[in-house]
Design an enzyme around this catalytic site. Structure first.
Site, PDB file in Angstrom:
ATOM      1  N   THR A   1       0.847  -1.200   0.000  1.00  0.00           N
ATOM      2  CA  THR A   1       0.000   0.000   0.000  1.00  0.00           C
ATOM      3  C   THR A   1       0.883   1.251   0.000  1.00  0.00           C
ATOM      4  O   THR A   1       1.872   1.316   0.742  1.00  0.00           O
ATOM      5  CB  THR A   1      -0.915  -0.009   1.245  1.00  0.00           C
ATOM      6  OG1 THR A   1      -1.728  -1.192   1.192  1.00  0.00           O
ATOM      7  CG2 THR A   1      -1.820   1.231   1.290  1.00  0.00           C
TER       8      THR A   1
ATOM      9  N   GLU B   1      -2.992  -7.855   6.545  1.00  0.00           N
ATOM     10  CA  GLU B   1      -2.718  -7.762   7.992  1.00  0.00           C
ATOM     11  C   GLU B   1      -3.017  -9.074   8.716  1.00  0.00           C
ATOM     12  O   GLU B   1      -3.498  -9.073   9.844  1.00  0.00           O
ATOM     13  CB  GLU B   1      -3.552  -6.642   8.618  1.00  0.00           C
ATOM     14  CG  GLU B   1      -3.128  -5.272   8.187  1.00  0.00           C
ATOM     15  CD  GLU B   1      -1.900  -4.775   8.905  1.00  0.00           C
ATOM     16  OE1 GLU B   1      -1.391  -5.510   9.758  1.00  0.00           O
ATOM     17  OE2 GLU B   1      -1.451  -3.672   8.599  1.00  0.00           O
TER      18      GLU B   1
END
Ligand code: TGC
Ligand code: FAD
Length: 388
Positions: free
Chosen positions: A168, A367
């Protein structure tokens, strides 16, 4: 109609005055600055970068880090609420803030030298500099310990080789936190954009998180000085410690996406008539709304308690796993059900639920996937690791 959020158990009462102010400020900003542009940004697969200075101005970047480094010095509850409100707008926006604050600023703060902190944190808090976090590799996602990217000592410098994937902010970042194998175990390095041999091509054609930049990071004999290395951490616990910070924010963020979908489903079914009465008057629709209210309330209680554990210094990574795992799955379920309740309209960009649903597919995976958090909890309660 102004977004009100869901507070079925009057959790507002448990928040401090400051937490409520942060919530209202972030909520209003999302309504004014994000909602009018986010569907187009998503359709065009563009990260709304013009919002970054505003996010910095509001104090939302590294919000829980100390004021001495130019940050807002907020507590865990306020930080969580920020994530919740941002993700009510779009998971991509919350991702930007999570990566900047929890995955780049936090390790600089926790593992960095004083010089690294002074150089990067104030500029990152303002949004003048953007960061990314490179842990995942093409062949090592859930098992980052197997990473191939390496750093070898060469005189006073380090030479990095390897590749990261699904990163990201990668293409727009001024600095990358890069985790690499060294003779001394895994270590973290700050690699600046423009360093010879370092490139960050964008990964396109995503159906999810379209208003967020996702990139590869490629290291081809990239030379960095020893002062770019984090001096205060070695081993996999370095990157995993950052994940605990970011996963905490994601657990809160998912509630925001769920509240947006619930609100949309409620308003829509109150307004749309079929068989001569509002859809909201049918039992099957009410059952779905009741389920949403219940699940969101449970998720809010989990996060509220998690924040208290964090405040008291009693939080464990496994507590965070439970919250990330539950809340993201809850939000994804609610987004899918809301999509159904809007019928054909639910698949269009006129409404939010399909955008949230597609985003949450990524949140379910990044995550730590839902399954990895299941295994973390399984290990915690049995004492037996079932990863391998
Ligand atoms: P394991 O032996 O369990 O642990 C190694 C060391 O790390 C410690 N530790 C942690 N410390 C802090 N926080 C945590 N969450 C921690 N989990 C473990 C552990 O105590 C140990 O310390 P020490 O002192 O004994 O060395 O390691 P393992 O190799 O068996 O791995 C366990 C596993 C599978 C749970 C871990 O690798 C894992 O969590 N995998 C998932 C990978 C992941 O989540 N990747 C995320 C990449 S970043 C990302 O997705 C960003 S999305 C950003 C956005 O857009 O929002
Ligand atoms: P894999 O690990 O290959 O897993 C594939 C499937 O197998 C999953 O369902 C998984 O649950 C399952 N699985 C894996 N191991 C086991 C097991 N032991 N037992 C049972 N099932 C298992 N990473 C970063 O480092 N930085 C970023 O900024 C970042 N941003 C991201 C942004 C987006 C939009 C996305 C989609 C990902 C991002 N990631 C980032 C990567 C993300 O963390 C990984 O995708 C994630 O950790 C999973 O790794 P993987 O995709 O390689 O899947």
């Amino acid at each position: 109609m102004a977004f009100k959020g869901l507070d079925y158990y009057d959790l507002d009462e448990l928040l401090s005055e400051e937490d409520r102010m942060v919530r209202d400020m972030t909520r209003d900003w999302v309504s004014d600055a994000v909602m009018p542009i986010i569907d187009e940004a998503y359709e065009n697969a563009v990260f709304p970068r013009h919002l970054v200075p505003q996010i910095g101005e509001l104090g939302l970047l590294g919000a829980n880090l100390p004021e001495e480094y130019g940050c807002a010095g907020m507590g865990p509850t306020a930080y969580g609420i920020i994530c919740q409100e941002l993700e009510r707008g779009d998971s991509g926006l919350r991702s930007f803030v999570s990566v900047q604050g929890s995955l780049v600023m936090w390790p600089i703060f926790a593992y960095g030298s004083e010089e690294q902190k002074r150089r990067w944190l104030p500029e990152m808090a303002k949004g003048n500099k953007i960061g990314c976090f490179g842990l995942t590799e093409p062949d090592h996602g859930s098992d980052p310990g197997g990473m191939i990217t390496n750093a070898k000592k060469d005189g006073a410098d380090w030479i990095l080789n390897g590749a990261k994937m699904w990163i990201t902010n990668g293409t727009i970042a001024d600095v990358a936190v890069v985790w690499a194998q060294t003779e001394d175990g895994i270590q973290g390095f700050l690699v600046e954009a423009g360093t010879p041999g370092f490139t960050a091509p964008e990964q396109k054609r995503k159906y999810s998180l379209r208003a967020s930049v996702t990139s590869e990071l490629v290291f081809d004999d990239v030379r960095v000085p020893d002062s770019a290395r984090f001096p205060n951490v070695k081993g996999l616990k370095g990157p995993l410690g950052c994940l605990s910070q970011a996963r905490y924010g994601i657990a809160w963020g998912a509630i925001g996406a769920a509240m947006a979908c619930y609100d949309e489903a409620l308003q829509y079914t109150l307004g749309r008539e079929q068989f001569g009465k509002p859809l909201a008057g049918f039992q099957l629709i009410q059952a779905k709304l009741a389920e949403m209210v219940t699940e969101i309330t449970k998720a809010q209680l989990i996060c509220w308690r998690l924040a208290k554990l964090k405040e008291a210094g009693k939080i464990r990574p496994q507590h965070v796993s439970l919250a990330k795992r539950n809340n993201v799955a809850m939000a994804l379920d609610i987004a899918r059900v809301a999509r159904d309740m809007l019928g054909a309209n639910g698949i269009t960009a006129e409404y939010q639920c399909m955008r949230h649903m597609c985003n949450l597919e990524s949140v379910y995976t990044y995550e730590g996937t839902h399954s990895i958090h299941t295994l973390i909890l399984g290990q915690d309660v049995t004492g037996i690791a079932a990863f391998e």
